[in-house]
Design a protein around this motif. Sequence first.
Motif, short mmCIF file in Angstrom:
data_model
loop_
_atom_site.label_atom_id
_atom_site.label_comp_id
_atom_site.label_asym_id
_atom_site.label_seq_id
_atom_site.Cartn_x
_atom_site.Cartn_y
_atom_site.Cartn_z
N UNK A 38 0.82 -1.22 0.00
CA UNK A 38 0.00 0.00 0.00
C UNK A 38 0.86 1.26 0.00
N UNK A 39 0.52 2.21 -0.86
CA UNK A 39 1.24 3.48 -0.85
C UNK A 39 0.86 4.29 0.38
N UNK A 40 1.66 5.28 0.72
CA UNK A 40 1.33 6.10 1.89
C UNK A 40 -0.04 6.77 1.72
N UNK A 41 -0.83 6.72 2.77
CA UNK A 41 -2.17 7.33 2.74
C UNK A 41 -2.06 8.80 2.37
N UNK A 42 -2.95 9.23 1.48
CA UNK A 42 -2.99 10.63 1.06
C UNK A 42 -1.99 11.00 0.00
N UNK A 43 -1.13 10.08 -0.40
CA UNK A 43 -0.11 10.37 -1.42
C UNK A 43 -0.72 10.34 -2.82
N UNK A 44 0.00 10.91 -3.78
CA UNK A 44 -0.43 10.85 -5.18
C UNK A 44 -0.54 9.40 -5.63
N UNK A 45 0.38 8.56 -5.16
CA UNK A 45 0.36 7.15 -5.52
C UNK A 45 -0.91 6.47 -5.02
N UNK A 46 -1.32 6.81 -3.79
CA UNK A 46 -2.55 6.24 -3.23
C UNK A 46 -3.77 6.72 -4.03
N UNK A 47 -3.78 7.99 -4.41
CA UNK A 47 -4.88 8.54 -5.21
C UNK A 47 -5.00 7.80 -6.54
N UNK A 48 -3.87 7.61 -7.22
CA UNK A 48 -3.90 6.95 -8.53
C UNK A 48 -4.26 5.47 -8.40
N UNK A 49 -3.70 4.80 -7.41
CA UNK A 49 -4.02 3.39 -7.23
C UNK A 49 -5.51 3.21 -6.95
N UNK A 50 -6.08 4.07 -6.12
CA UNK A 50 -7.51 3.99 -5.85
C UNK A 50 -8.31 4.24 -7.12
N UNK A 51 -7.91 5.23 -7.91
CA UNK A 51 -8.61 5.51 -9.17
C UNK A 51 -8.52 4.31 -10.11
N UNK A 52 -7.35 3.71 -10.19
CA UNK A 52 -7.17 2.55 -11.08
C UNK A 52 -7.99 1.36 -10.59
N UNK A 53 -8.08 1.16 -9.30
CA UNK A 53 -8.87 0.05 -8.75
C UNK A 53 -10.36 0.24 -9.01
N UNK A 54 -10.77 1.49 -9.24
CA UNK A 54 -12.18 1.79 -9.53
C UNK A 54 -12.41 2.11 -11.00
N UNK A 55 -11.48 1.70 -11.85
CA UNK A 55 -11.61 1.95 -13.29
C UNK A 55 -12.88 1.30 -13.83
N UNK A 56 -13.41 1.91 -14.88
CA UNK A 56 -14.62 1.40 -15.52
C UNK A 56 -14.36 1.16 -17.00
N UNK A 57 -14.87 0.04 -17.49
CA UNK A 57 -14.88 -0.18 -18.92
C UNK A 57 -16.12 0.51 -19.44
N UNK A 58 -16.03 1.18 -20.58
CA UNK A 58 -17.17 1.94 -21.09
C UNK A 58 -17.14 2.03 -22.60
N UNK A 59 -18.31 2.27 -23.15
CA UNK A 59 -18.44 2.68 -24.54
C UNK A 59 -18.83 4.15 -24.48
N UNK A 60 -17.97 4.98 -25.05
CA UNK A 60 -18.12 6.43 -24.95
C UNK A 60 -18.44 7.04 -26.30
N UNK A 61 -19.28 8.06 -26.30
CA UNK A 61 -19.60 8.82 -27.50
C UNK A 61 -19.10 10.25 -27.29
N UNK A 62 -18.34 10.74 -28.26
CA UNK A 62 -17.80 12.10 -28.17
C UNK A 62 -18.94 13.10 -28.36
N UNK A 63 -19.10 13.99 -27.39
CA UNK A 63 -20.11 15.04 -27.47
C UNK A 63 -19.51 16.34 -28.01
N UNK A 64 -18.37 16.75 -27.42
CA UNK A 64 -17.76 18.02 -27.81
C UNK A 64 -16.40 18.15 -27.14
#
Length: 170
Positions: A38-64
Amino acid sequence: KKVIVGTEDELTLAYDLAIYTAPPGRSRPLDRFARNEPPPAGSDEALMLDAMRNARFAVLIVQRPHRLAGLVLTDIFRDEEIWLVDEGLEVSLEEGAAYATRYYTPGPFSMTAGVGVPVHRRFLMDAIEEHAPQLIRKPPDQLIDDPRFAEAIYRTAVREGLMEDVLYLD
């Protein structure tokens, strides 16, 4: 015990599945890493790891284009709007274009996990019918979160040679 791909770009699809998904009853590499290193709590590494762990697969349509940078897209299965910051997609996707990708959101904006496939409606149906027919009757919110959907998209992209139309830049 070997992976055979036509190009290195096709291998990125396998990497995406290996990092962000796991067979039933197994943990994902991201989750094992978070548990064991685990990266240090509150670090940039912790933020990115959390974001990656919550990644979503999606089909996206470009609006603008977004007023600051990147694109405003609609996640069509979740009916959500996202702000995606990705220089390559910003210059190469036109309004109305559809793109299947995995994204994560470390702040007010989202970013791709590094792999994606241009898609269209018939492509999506072909992918499901050919590679994951058990998903046909699932409601959209369950279909998009099923790892077999991303796998079906990637298999169809490889079969149809779509990865030849995707260029990854450093």
